[in-house]
Scaffold this motif. Structure first.
Motif, PDB file in Angstrom:
ATOM      1  N   GLU A 158      93.372  43.089  63.525  1.00 30.99           N
ATOM      2  CA  GLU A 158      94.739  43.423  63.123  1.00 30.99           C
ATOM      3  C   GLU A 158      95.249  44.635  63.905  1.00 30.99           C
ATOM      4  O   GLU A 158      96.410  44.673  64.339  1.00 30.99           O
ATOM      5  CB  GLU A 158      94.800  43.704  61.620  1.00 30.99           C
ATOM      6  CG  GLU A 158      94.638  42.485  60.740  1.00 30.99           C
ATOM      7  CD  GLU A 158      95.772  41.488  60.908  1.00 30.99           C
ATOM      8  OE1 GLU A 158      96.900  41.924  61.168  1.00 30.99           O
ATOM      9  OE2 GLU A 158      95.509  40.283  60.830  1.00 30.99           O
ATOM     10  N   ASP A 159      94.347  45.630  64.101  1.00 29.42           N
ATOM     11  CA  ASP A 159      94.749  46.811  64.874  1.00 29.42           C
ATOM     12  C   ASP A 159      95.065  46.425  66.310  1.00 29.42           C
ATOM     13  O   ASP A 159      96.036  46.919  66.911  1.00 29.42           O
ATOM     14  CB  ASP A 159      93.626  47.860  64.846  1.00 29.42           C
ATOM     15  CG  ASP A 159      93.434  48.458  63.458  1.00 29.42           C
ATOM     16  OD1 ASP A 159      94.389  48.372  62.652  1.00 29.42           O
ATOM     17  OD2 ASP A 159      92.350  49.002  63.188  1.00 29.42           O
ATOM     18  N   TYR A 160      94.227  45.533  66.899  1.00 35.70           N
ATOM     19  CA  TYR A 160      94.488  45.077  68.267  1.00 35.70           C
ATOM     20  C   TYR A 160      95.828  44.347  68.348  1.00 35.70           C
ATOM     21  O   TYR A 160      96.602  44.516  69.303  1.00 35.70           O
ATOM     22  CB  TYR A 160      93.353  44.159  68.745  1.00 35.70           C
ATOM     23  CG  TYR A 160      92.056  44.881  69.020  1.00 35.70           C
ATOM     24  CD1 TYR A 160      92.037  46.170  69.561  1.00 35.70           C
ATOM     25  CD2 TYR A 160      90.819  44.269  68.752  1.00 35.70           C
ATOM     26  CE1 TYR A 160      90.852  46.830  69.809  1.00 35.70           C
ATOM     27  CE2 TYR A 160      89.611  44.931  69.001  1.00 35.70           C
ATOM     28  CZ  TYR A 160      89.652  46.208  69.520  1.00 35.70           C
ATOM     29  OH  TYR A 160      88.475  46.866  69.760  1.00 35.70           O
TER      30      TYR A 160
ATOM     31  N   GLU B 218      98.539  46.828  68.349  1.00 36.92           N
ATOM     32  CA  GLU B 218      98.619  47.517  69.628  1.00 36.92           C
ATOM     33  C   GLU B 218      99.270  46.626  70.682  1.00 36.92           C
ATOM     34  O   GLU B 218     100.115  47.079  71.469  1.00 36.92           O
ATOM     35  CB  GLU B 218      97.210  47.936  70.066  1.00 36.92           C
ATOM     36  CG  GLU B 218      97.187  48.756  71.351  1.00 36.92           C
ATOM     37  CD  GLU B 218      95.774  49.206  71.729  1.00 36.92           C
ATOM     38  OE1 GLU B 218      95.608  49.762  72.821  1.00 36.92           O
ATOM     39  OE2 GLU B 218      94.848  48.981  70.914  1.00 36.92           O
TER      40      GLU B 218
ATOM     41  N   ARG C  38      89.993  43.762  60.320  1.00 38.95           N
ATOM     42  CA  ARG C  38      90.871  44.925  60.426  1.00 38.95           C
ATOM     43  C   ARG C  38      91.011  45.372  61.874  1.00 38.95           C
ATOM     44  O   ARG C  38      92.101  45.766  62.313  1.00 38.95           O
ATOM     45  CB  ARG C  38      90.329  46.070  59.565  1.00 38.95           C
ATOM     46  CG  ARG C  38      90.534  45.856  58.072  1.00 38.95           C
ATOM     47  CD  ARG C  38      90.340  47.159  57.304  1.00 38.95           C
ATOM     48  NE  ARG C  38      88.972  47.666  57.428  1.00 38.95           N
ATOM     49  CZ  ARG C  38      87.998  47.397  56.578  1.00 38.95           C
ATOM     50  NH1 ARG C  38      88.253  46.618  55.522  1.00 38.95           N
ATOM     51  NH2 ARG C  38      86.789  47.890  56.747  1.00 38.95           N
ATOM     52  N   GLU C  39      89.900  45.311  62.630  1.00 35.12           N
ATOM     53  CA  GLU C  39      89.978  45.683  64.045  1.00 35.12           C
ATOM     54  C   GLU C  39      90.896  44.733  64.800  1.00 35.12           C
ATOM     55  O   GLU C  39      91.684  45.160  65.657  1.00 35.12           O
ATOM     56  CB  GLU C  39      88.571  45.665  64.661  1.00 35.12           C
ATOM     57  CG  GLU C  39      87.671  46.785  64.158  1.00 35.12           C
ATOM     58  CD  GLU C  39      86.262  46.689  64.741  1.00 35.12           C
ATOM     59  OE1 GLU C  39      85.984  45.661  65.398  1.00 35.12           O
ATOM     60  OE2 GLU C  39      85.461  47.629  64.540  1.00 35.12           O
TER      61      GLU C  39
ATOM     62  N   LYS D 249      85.628  44.168  58.338  1.00 37.98           N
ATOM     63  CA  LYS D 249      85.807  45.234  59.322  1.00 37.98           C
ATOM     64  C   LYS D 249      86.353  44.668  60.631  1.00 37.98           C
ATOM     65  O   LYS D 249      87.268  45.222  61.241  1.00 37.98           O
ATOM     66  CB  LYS D 249      84.484  45.944  59.554  1.00 37.98           C
ATOM     67  CG  LYS D 249      84.571  47.098  60.542  1.00 37.98           C
ATOM     68  CD  LYS D 249      83.212  47.761  60.727  1.00 37.98           C
ATOM     69  CE  LYS D 249      83.296  48.888  61.745  1.00 37.98           C
ATOM     70  NZ  LYS D 249      81.959  49.532  61.958  1.00 37.98           N
ATOM     71  N   GLU D 250      85.774  43.543  61.057  1.00 37.55           N
ATOM     72  CA  GLU D 250      86.237  42.917  62.302  1.00 37.55           C
ATOM     73  C   GLU D 250      87.680  42.430  62.165  1.00 37.55           C
ATOM     74  O   GLU D 250      88.463  42.514  63.111  1.00 37.55           O
ATOM     75  CB  GLU D 250      85.308  41.763  62.676  1.00 37.55           C
ATOM     76  CG  GLU D 250      83.914  42.219  63.088  1.00 37.55           C
ATOM     77  CD  GLU D 250      82.988  41.043  63.371  1.00 37.55           C
ATOM     78  OE1 GLU D 250      83.395  39.890  63.082  1.00 37.55           O
ATOM     79  OE2 GLU D 250      81.860  41.269  63.884  1.00 37.55           O
TER      80      GLU D 250
END
Length: 792
Positions: free
Chosen positions: A539-541, A544, A536-537, A533-534
């Protein structure tokens, strides 16, 4: 490779898919005969050919080899001098025409260094166009030979037409005349290839001739009248001559084809091979497959691999590694979780790669060459397994252990299943340990916790599991290497409604050590989910941040473009102001020169006042524009001397100092032809050479003479101007540059359509003081610049 593994891993189904991509019968046969190779050089060559064919398909489209039909018997007949039938000759012509199309497809404008592995195939094709054209000219269809196939045949057929017309005319006269009442129908028919008329049975004696047939009722006789017997005989003789001439034509064509049997055979061999290669490329394109990298270290690394027999829209890609950090992989997890698919994917990819086929996985996936692949994979999904099933699996395993070596890949599905769990687990560990000690690359699936512990406690043995979502009670089919699978029986049962009391009673039946082990696995699973989960977060950051960086870059680019546009517009405005001032000064000089020494001082003063007024207007404009500019450090009187190059800040003009400053700092600056009064505070020193200032003197006749010599740029920019505007500006610029004693100048006109360049170069030919001109070279502006050299 052993036949069993090809069947168990469903290699034959992939070959069937490949066979459907071939477009000729010989090509399909090559596809059916394809088996995995064990020589690395041959494998790499086959992979290269597949990759090159795929590149050509992307560039030029697909190829069709449908006219490539089996010619074995035809070629053998030609070798012994036999005559081929029209069908066989048309088959050869079809092959040669297809050969020409394929050879044309293979033509390329690339250099030899850029040619690929298929270039030699295309180069060796010999279309034999004269032979195929001759066959097509002579043979229209299987049952039709062209009239122009030979002069003799054309003459015979003309005679047949004339004879037929005579027969029809004779019979028509009889049908419509003398024997009309004796006929059953007023028609002309044929029997046994001879023309006849249908005569009623009672009148057959009234029509002399030969009876050829009788109707089924006996009421009609088909009689060849005596009057046309001779003509029918003649027609029959012509038909025999026709067949003989056709046989001669076919013999000649066969002889001509027989002279090229080697070329025809080689064409068919190459066409068959190309059909096979392009079939592999078409299959790769359909599967979105890529070329695997091969190594001889028995390392397998599959990136996002998809089993080729599963629906591409539903299959979940997997990442698998084997042979680098560990040589034995134990996969655990619930039923229907995808463990068997993982085994089959690795095994099938190995077979496909060694057969020269691309694999449906991401590029840079790695495979190794194995001399043998062994697989013990069966239907292990039944609720109960009989002793016979266990015996069958054990027989297969014994055979594998006897044949496997360090160059083998072994795949076991549910190793040790079908018997007592304790004994089964012990057997499984012993079998895996036997293979591990011999360095044999092995993958095995199991339910036994003992094998998980074995993998955790043994060097170069790794656990893996197929992820299972307890919340949805569905497998995700993702393979997680390094994590042992957790038994989800209790969690699934509780989710399905089994009471806590029964579940707790069941837990009491399990050994405390097993419970502890399962708890450790559960904790590992929770940690993995959290880390995932971390990740993926993060990767999202990253995405962005990348989007923000891209947006900032666009903003900076926009600012740079705006800045360049503003500077360009400012330069254009300044150039226009300077041009106006120069035009005004030139006009004033022409007035002075025209006035001569006898001109009235009043007129000269008016001209001077007008010039001063125009200059003041320009000064006011430039002063406004210059308000925001940073001030340069003030000059001191002792820093200036006559002839120094300076710029008048308020006017934006360059010039040379023609007088030293007085006590108030006032002095004169020569700007081209203008002598301008200014103050030292409005001057900035510039470091550039300036041509001598203009001088005026009187001749013996009393007229004024001026040397037009001032600072001139070595380049003129005519971009964006019309031809008329550009030539006018060019004339003035060339005059100034020549008077300034420049040796050569650059005329920037741009490439565009070439019209402006052509007009300028034509104009330069007519200017007397231009010695030569040439187009700019690389680094000078190429065709967008013309270099002009002046006469000395």
């Amino acid at each position: 490779m052993n036949a069993k593994v090809l069947r168990v891993l469903e290699y034959d189904k992939v070959i069937h898919m490949l066979e459907q991509k071939a477009t000729s019968d010989p090509g399909r046969q090559l596809c059916r005969d394809l088996v995995p190779m064990t020589d690395l050089a041959q494998i790499e060559q086959a992979q290269t050919e597949t990759a090159d064919a795929l590149t050509r398909i992307f560039q030029k489209g697909s190829l069709n080899f449908g006219s490539n039909k089996p010619l074995g018997m035809c070629l053998r007949s030609l070798e012994i001098g036999s005559t081929l039938s029209s069908e066989e000759l048309l088959r050869i012509a079809g092959l040669l025409e297809n050969t020409a199309r394929v050879k044309n497809f293979g033509r390329s404008d690339k250099d030899e260094e850029q040619q690929d592995s298929l270039t030699e195939y295309f180069h060796c094709l010999e279309p034999l166009a004269p032979l195929s054209k001759e066959i097509r000219r002579c043979i229209i269809d299987v049952d039709e030979i062209a009239d122009d196939a030979s002069p003799a045949l054309k003459k015979i057929r003309r005679s047949m037409v004339l004879t037929g017309e005579k027969i029809h005319n004779q019979l028509n006269s009889m049908v419509n005349g003398s024997v009309r009442n004796y006929l059953q129908d007023a028609v002309i028919t044929t029997r046994d290839g001879r023309y006849c008329i249908p005569v009623k049975a009672e009148y057959k004696g009234q029509v002399p001739g030969m009876v050829h047939d009788q109707s089924s009722t006996g009421s009609t006789f088909f009689i060849e009248p005596a009057a046309v017997v001779s003509l029918n005989n003649q027609l029959r003789e012509l038909e025999i001559e026709e067949q003989k001439e056709i046989a001669v034509i076919l013999a000649n064509l066969s002889a001509e084809a027989g002279a090229h049997t080697l070329e025809i055979a080689e064409n068919q061999r190459i066409m068959t091979q190309l059909d096979f290669i392009f079939a592999k490329a078409s299959l790769a394109m359909d599967q979105n497959a890529s070329r695997p990298l091969f190594n001889d270290e028995h390392i397998v690394r599959i990136r996002q691999g998809r089993h080729p027999l599963l629906d591409r829209k539903k299959v979940v890609p997997i990442d698998v590694e084997l042979g680098k950090n560990f040589d034995l992989l134990v996969i655990t997890g619930p039923n229907t979780g995808g463990k068997t698919v993982c085994l089959k994917t690795v095994g099938l990819f190995t077979l496909m790669g060694q057969a020269g086929l691309h694999i449906p996985a991401l590029d840079r996936s790695q495979l190794s060459v194995f001399t043998e692949v062994f697989a013990d994979i069966g239907d292990e999904q039944s609720i109960e397994q009989s002793l016979s099933t266990f015996s069958s699996h054990m027989t297969s395993i014994v055979s594998i252990l006897a044949k496997a070596d360090a160059d083998s890949l072994c795949l076991f599905d549910e190793l040790g299943a079908g018997t007592d769990p304790t004994e089964g687990a012990a057997l499984a560990i012993a079998i895996l340990n036997y293979l591990h000690d011999r360095g044999i690359r092995t993958m095995a699936t199991t339910h036994y916790s003992e094998l998980k512990i074995y993998a955790l406690s043994t060097n170069f043995v790794e656990n893996a599991c197929c992820e299972f979502d307890v919340e949805t009670l569905r497998p995700t089919y993702r393979l997680l290497i390094g994590i042992p699978g957790k038994s989800n029986a209790f969690a699934i049962s509780k989710k399905l409604g089994l009471s806590d009391e029964i579940i707790e009673a069941a837990k009491e039946q399990i050994d405390e050590q097993d419970v502890s082990f399962e708890d450790v696995i559960s904790d590992l699973e929770k940690s993995r989910v959290t880390i995932e989960k971390e990740r993926r977060e993060i990767e999202d950051y990253k995405k962005e941040i990348e989007a923000l960086r891209h947006k900032l870059q666009e903003k900076n680019d926009k600012i740079d473009q705006t800045r360049d546009r503003i500077l360009r517009e400012a330069n254009e405005k300044a150039r226009d102001i300077l041009r106006e001032a120069k035009d005004t000064a030139d006009e004033t000089i022409r007035i002075f020169q025209k006035a001569g020494p006898g001109a009235s001082m009043k007129d000269l003063e008016q001209a001077r006042q007008k010039l001063r007024s125009n200059i003041d207007d320009k000064n006011s404009k430039l002063s406004v524009a210059a308000k925001d500019k940073p001030k340069a450090p003030a000059l001191k009187p002792e820093q200036l001397k006559k002839g120094d190059a300076v710029r008048i800040v308020s006017m934006g003009l360059k010039g040379t100092v023609s007088s030293l400053p007085d006590a108030k700092g006032n002095l004169f600056v020569q700007c081209g032809i203008m002598r301008t009064s200014t103050n030292i505070k409005d001057l900035v020193r510039i470091e550039e050479a300036t041509i001598t200032t203009p001088t005026m003197s009187k001749t013996n006749t009393g007229k004024l003479r001026m040397s037009k010599s001032f600072s001139v740029s070595p380049e003129i920019n005519l971009l964006g101007k019309t031809v008329d505007e550009a030539l006018a500006a060019l004339d003035k610029y060339l005059d100034d540059a020549y008077l300034a004693h420049l040796e050569n100048v650059r005329v920037v006109h741009g490439k565009g359509t070439g019209a402006l360049r052509k007009a300028i170069q034509q104009h330069l030919k007519r200017i007397k003081y231009v010695k030569s001109f040439r187009q700019g070279e690389y680094g000078e502006g190429d065709a967008g610049v013309t270099i002009v050299e002046f006469k000395k």
